[in-house]
Design a protein around this motif. Structure first.
Motif, PDB file in Angstrom:
ATOM      1  N   ASP A  33       0.818  -1.215   0.000  1.00  0.00           N
ATOM      2  CA  ASP A  33       0.000   0.000   0.000  1.00  0.00           C
ATOM      3  C   ASP A  33       0.855   1.270   0.000  1.00  0.00           C
ATOM      4  N   ALA A  34       1.971   1.226   0.728  1.00  0.00           N
ATOM      5  CA  ALA A  34       2.822   2.405   0.863  1.00  0.00           C
ATOM      6  C   ALA A  34       3.706   2.632  -0.359  1.00  0.00           C
ATOM      7  N   ALA A  35       4.078   1.574  -1.025  1.00  0.00           N
ATOM      8  CA  ALA A  35       4.987   1.680  -2.167  1.00  0.00           C
ATOM      9  C   ALA A  35       4.210   1.927  -3.448  1.00  0.00           C
ATOM     10  N   GLY A  36       4.837   2.586  -4.373  1.00  0.00           N
ATOM     11  CA  GLY A  36       4.262   2.705  -5.694  1.00  0.00           C
ATOM     12  C   GLY A  36       4.392   1.376  -6.403  1.00  0.00           C
ATOM     13  N   PRO A  37       3.739   1.234  -7.532  1.00  0.00           N
ATOM     14  CA  PRO A  37       3.764  -0.055  -8.234  1.00  0.00           C
ATOM     15  C   PRO A  37       5.169  -0.560  -8.537  1.00  0.00           C
ATOM     16  N   GLU A  38       6.037   0.300  -8.976  1.00  0.00           N
ATOM     17  CA  GLU A  38       7.390  -0.133  -9.340  1.00  0.00           C
ATOM     18  C   GLU A  38       8.235  -0.436  -8.106  1.00  0.00           C
ATOM     19  N   GLN A  39       8.041   0.318  -7.027  1.00  0.00           N
ATOM     20  CA  GLN A  39       8.876   0.151  -5.843  1.00  0.00           C
ATOM     21  C   GLN A  39       8.474  -1.056  -4.995  1.00  0.00           C
ATOM     22  N   ALA A  40       7.236  -1.541  -5.127  1.00  0.00           N
ATOM     23  CA  ALA A  40       6.744  -2.605  -4.259  1.00  0.00           C
ATOM     24  C   ALA A  40       7.474  -3.930  -4.469  1.00  0.00           C
ATOM     25  N   ALA A  41       7.884  -4.227  -5.694  1.00  0.00           N
ATOM     26  CA  ALA A  41       8.434  -5.549  -6.001  1.00  0.00           C
ATOM     27  C   ALA A  41       9.655  -5.921  -5.157  1.00  0.00           C
ATOM     28  N   PRO A  42      10.704  -5.126  -5.152  1.00  0.00           N
ATOM     29  CA  PRO A  42      11.878  -5.598  -4.427  1.00  0.00           C
ATOM     30  C   PRO A  42      11.739  -5.528  -2.912  1.00  0.00           C
ATOM     31  N   GLY A  43      10.981  -4.598  -2.418  1.00  0.00           N
ATOM     32  CA  GLY A  43      10.962  -4.375  -0.982  1.00  0.00           C
ATOM     33  C   GLY A  43       9.941  -5.146  -0.180  1.00  0.00           C
ATOM     34  N   CYS A  44       8.856  -5.565  -0.778  1.00  0.00           N
ATOM     35  CA  CYS A  44       7.755  -6.149  -0.016  1.00  0.00           C
ATOM     36  C   CYS A  44       7.761  -7.675  -0.005  1.00  0.00           C
ATOM     37  N   ILE A  45       8.303  -8.268  -1.023  1.00  0.00           N
ATOM     38  CA  ILE A  45       8.228  -9.722  -1.178  1.00  0.00           C
ATOM     39  C   ILE A  45       9.063 -10.412  -0.105  1.00  0.00           C
ATOM     40  N   GLY A  46       8.434 -11.286   0.638  1.00  0.00           N
ATOM     41  CA  GLY A  46       9.120 -12.079   1.649  1.00  0.00           C
ATOM     42  C   GLY A  46       9.189 -11.446   3.027  1.00  0.00           C
ATOM     43  N   GLN A  47       8.694 -10.230   3.194  1.00  0.00           N
ATOM     44  CA  GLN A  47       8.818  -9.567   4.491  1.00  0.00           C
ATOM     45  C   GLN A  47       8.108 -10.333   5.608  1.00  0.00           C
ATOM     46  N   ALA A  48       6.883 -10.743   5.382  1.00  0.00           N
ATOM     47  CA  ALA A  48       6.132 -11.445   6.425  1.00  0.00           C
ATOM     48  C   ALA A  48       6.737 -12.816   6.696  1.00  0.00           C
ATOM     49  N   ALA A  71       2.472 -19.362   4.002  1.00  0.00           N
ATOM     50  CA  ALA A  71       1.474 -18.406   4.476  1.00  0.00           C
ATOM     51  C   ALA A  71       1.550 -17.102   3.681  1.00  0.00           C
ATOM     52  N   GLU A  72       2.758 -16.610   3.436  1.00  0.00           N
ATOM     53  CA  GLU A  72       2.872 -15.392   2.632  1.00  0.00           C
ATOM     54  C   GLU A  72       2.547 -15.671   1.173  1.00  0.00           C
ATOM     55  N   LEU A  73       2.926 -16.827   0.671  1.00  0.00           N
ATOM     56  CA  LEU A  73       2.568 -17.202  -0.693  1.00  0.00           C
ATOM     57  C   LEU A  73       1.061 -17.104  -0.890  1.00  0.00           C
ATOM     58  N   GLY A  74       0.290 -17.539   0.082  1.00  0.00           N
ATOM     59  CA  GLY A  74      -1.166 -17.458  -0.013  1.00  0.00           C
ATOM     60  C   GLY A  74      -1.649 -16.030  -0.191  1.00  0.00           C
TER      61      GLY A  74
END
Length: 164
Positions: A33-48, A71-74
């Motif tokens: 939600d906080a990241a723009g579309p381009e910025q979300a990919a590298p930073g959000c994946i795998g955090q949870a 769980a995050e994959l879901g």
């Protein structure tokens, strides 16, 4: 569809550690939600999943790692399905206004999605094979599914937001 196979890999030998699973998927939602579309990919994946593995009592066992990743994959699989359905609806509506020979976007999206699923599954089977039957195969496969599903969900989201 993804989750059944991934969960079967992760939970081949049930463990009491799963009762202690500490996953907060709101971390990923807030990041996206906080990241723009381009910025979300590298930073959000795998955090949870990473936080789950750090915070869970047995987070570094292969079963626990698989459960955290699954769980995050879901979550990402749900986003991917939402974005795919939304983009398909948009393209079908756009195609409806075009002459038949130009009304091809929805069909190409469907074909691309089917090809992507085959590529994702093959790539993740390859990742698992690198462990040659070892216990790391399951987390490797689920981690691969997580990465590729999240990247594709964001790709579809970008297409819905008009990014070319």
């Amino acid at each position: 569809m993804i989750r059944a196979g991934a969960l079967a890999l992760a939970l081949a030998a049930p463990s009491p550690a799963l009762a202690d699973l500490l996953i907060d998927l709101s971390i990923v939602q807030a990041c996206v939600d906080a990241a723009g579309p381009e910025q979300a990919a590298p930073g959000c994946i795998g955090q949870a999943a990473n936080r789950c593995m750090e915070d869970s009592p047995q987070g570094h066992s292969t079963v626990q790692m698989g459960a955290c990743l699954d769980a995050e994959l879901g979550w990402w699989d749900g986003l991917l399905n939402t974005e795919y359905r939304g983009l398909m609806a948009e393209l079908e509506a756009s195609d409806a206004d075009l002459p038949a020979h130009l009304a091809v976007q929805a069909g190409y999206l469907r074909d691309m999605q089917r090809a992507w699923i085959r590529l994702r599954d093959s790539a993740c089977a390859f990742e698992a094979s690198r462990w040659q039957g070892g216990t790391g195969a399951s987390p490797a496969a689920i981690g691969c599914l997580l990465q590729r599903t999240a990247q594709h969900a964001l790709f579809l989201r970008n297409k819905r937001e008009g990014q070319h």
